[in-house]
Scaffold this motif. Structure first.
Motif, mmCIF file in Angstrom:
data_model
loop_
_atom_site.group_PDB
_atom_site.id
_atom_site.type_symbol
_atom_site.label_atom_id
_atom_site.label_comp_id
_atom_site.label_asym_id
_atom_site.label_seq_id
_atom_site.Cartn_x
_atom_site.Cartn_y
_atom_site.Cartn_z
ATOM 1 N N VAL A 190 28.317 -25.839 10.820
ATOM 2 C CA VAL A 190 27.853 -24.560 11.360
ATOM 3 C C VAL A 190 28.234 -24.457 12.828
ATOM 4 N N TRP A 191 28.304 -23.222 13.339
ATOM 5 C CA TRP A 191 28.784 -22.967 14.695
ATOM 6 C C TRP A 191 27.857 -22.024 15.439
ATOM 7 N N LEU A 192 27.867 -22.170 16.761
ATOM 8 C CA LEU A 192 27.387 -21.140 17.671
ATOM 9 C C LEU A 192 28.609 -20.463 18.291
ATOM 10 N N LEU A 193 28.435 -19.226 18.729
ATOM 11 C CA LEU A 193 29.495 -18.509 19.422
ATOM 12 C C LEU A 193 29.085 -18.306 20.878
ATOM 13 N N GLY A 194 29.987 -18.662 21.795
ATOM 14 C CA GLY A 194 29.728 -18.475 23.216
ATOM 15 C C GLY A 194 30.931 -17.872 23.902
ATOM 16 N N ASP A 195 30.746 -17.385 25.127
ATOM 17 C CA ASP A 195 31.864 -16.801 25.864
ATOM 18 C C ASP A 195 32.659 -17.896 26.564
ATOM 19 N N SER A 196 33.621 -17.481 27.397
ATOM 20 C CA SER A 196 34.524 -18.441 28.029
ATOM 21 C C SER A 196 33.850 -19.271 29.110
#
Length: 347
Positions: A190-196
């Motif tokens: 599973v993943w989290l999404l984050g910005d740069s």
């Protein structure tokens, strides 16, 4: 009061306020020195009014029929009572929740196996007496840098409000409970999404900085559509609880007290969503939500770019899910085929 005015003033309907009063009553029953006494329900209502309005303590105290020093005492009691129940209101997804959480996120941008969007937001506070420079953020005002993770329905699943405004998002992540929680779930991929502003990790996907292929462009577009939910969550949270937004002014409290206020508002935000209470203001439903938070483009970061740490995981995902070879027909077929297999593909 009419029901609509109750929601405008306190952000909750009567039934939810009564639920809160019942839950917090044991911690608010101890006597307070006041000529007429201050019952638990008055304490809860005055606390909700303060968090919702962002007004000065004196204004809320007058509306509640008490002095400002007395209201300060009441607010501390209400916050302490609320925080005892934080684990009931803010819950990170567990194994049995993963299929539903992943399915909800998949609808947003067609990225599989996502269980959260992560980002930081700043909450202004008055200049602290100690270590003033540590609280000055990149925009030159004093704040707490608050890390949050949300679900696809804007439910806040994790919040960390302990770090001052000058601290980088990536540093807060490394020193939070998120890495340990994600490590426990890694066998489920599973993943989290984050910005740069975050590093690209085995469990944290960030945008491709300089996309060179159409597949990478598709991935960035899907990433932006999905991650945008955390910005909407910040906007709704600060619109509902104006004490967190700069239009309500800086919070005149110590960093520790500001941390308590932020977590309490996050808990109440989740309660509002759970009880499906509409967001109402004096000039109509949903007005001001978009204006309550500064617009941030998906993939952008206020904190600068973090170093890349793990490209293999992201690259394999791009090749597996975003590499369509010939034309629009194959693209549409892939989307149609994937959606029809949604329960399986999301597991």
């Amino acid at each position: 009061m009419e029901e609509r005015h109750v929601i405008v003033t306190y952000r909750f309907d009567r039934a939810t306020i009564q639920e809160l009063c019942t839950q917090l009553e044991p911690d608010l029953m101890s006597p307070i020195r006041h000529p007429t006494g201050i019952t638990p329900d008055v304490q809860v209502l005055s606390g909700l009014h303060f968090l919702a309005s962002g007004s000065f303590q004196t204004t809320v105290a007058m509306a509640s029929g008490m002095s400002q020093p007395m209201f300060s005492n009441v607010l501390s009691r209400v916050l302490s009572a609320l925080l005892k129940h934080v684990r009931i209101y803010i819950i990170f997804p567990e194994v049995e929740d993963l299929p539903t959480v992943k399915g909800d996120f998949y609808v947003l941008g067609h990225i599989p196996n996502v269980i959260g969007a992560i980002d930081g937001t700043h909450v202004a506070l008055v200049t602290p007496h100690r270590s003033e420079q540590v609280y000055r953020n990149r925009k030159s005002y004093h704040s707490m840098n608050v890390q949050m993770v949300c679900l696809a329905d804007q439910y806040i699943s994790q919040v960390n409000a302990m770090f001052p405004g000058s601290v980088h998002d990536a540093y807060i992540l490394r020193n939070s409970s998120i890495p340990d929680m994600m490590a426990q779930l890694q066998r489920h991929r599973v993943w989290l999404l984050g910005d740069s502003g975050y590093p690209n990790l085995s469990w944290l996907l960030t945008p491709v900085r300089n996309p060179r292929t159409r597949a990478e462009e598709r991935y960035n577009e899907a990433h932006g559509r999905t991650r945008r939910v955390i910005e909407r969550t910040f906007g709704l949270l600060k619109a509902r609880f104006r004490c967190l937004h700069m239009t309500g002014g800086s919070l005149f409290y110590s960093p520790k007290e500001v941390c308590q206020i932020i977590i309490a508002c996050s808990m109440l935000h989740n309660l509002v969503l759970r009880r499906q209470v509409p967001f109402l203001q004096e000039d109509g439903p949903d007005d001001g939500v978009a204006a309550a938070v500064e617009p941030v483009e998906p993939g952008d970061s206020d904190e600068g770019e973090a170093e890349e740490e793990d490209n293999d995981n992201r690259e394999s995902g791009i090749q597996q899910y975003f590499q369509w070879h010939t034309g629009e027909k194959i693209f549409r077929f892939y989307i149609t085929f994937t959606v029809t297999r949604l329960p399986l593909s999301c597991v």
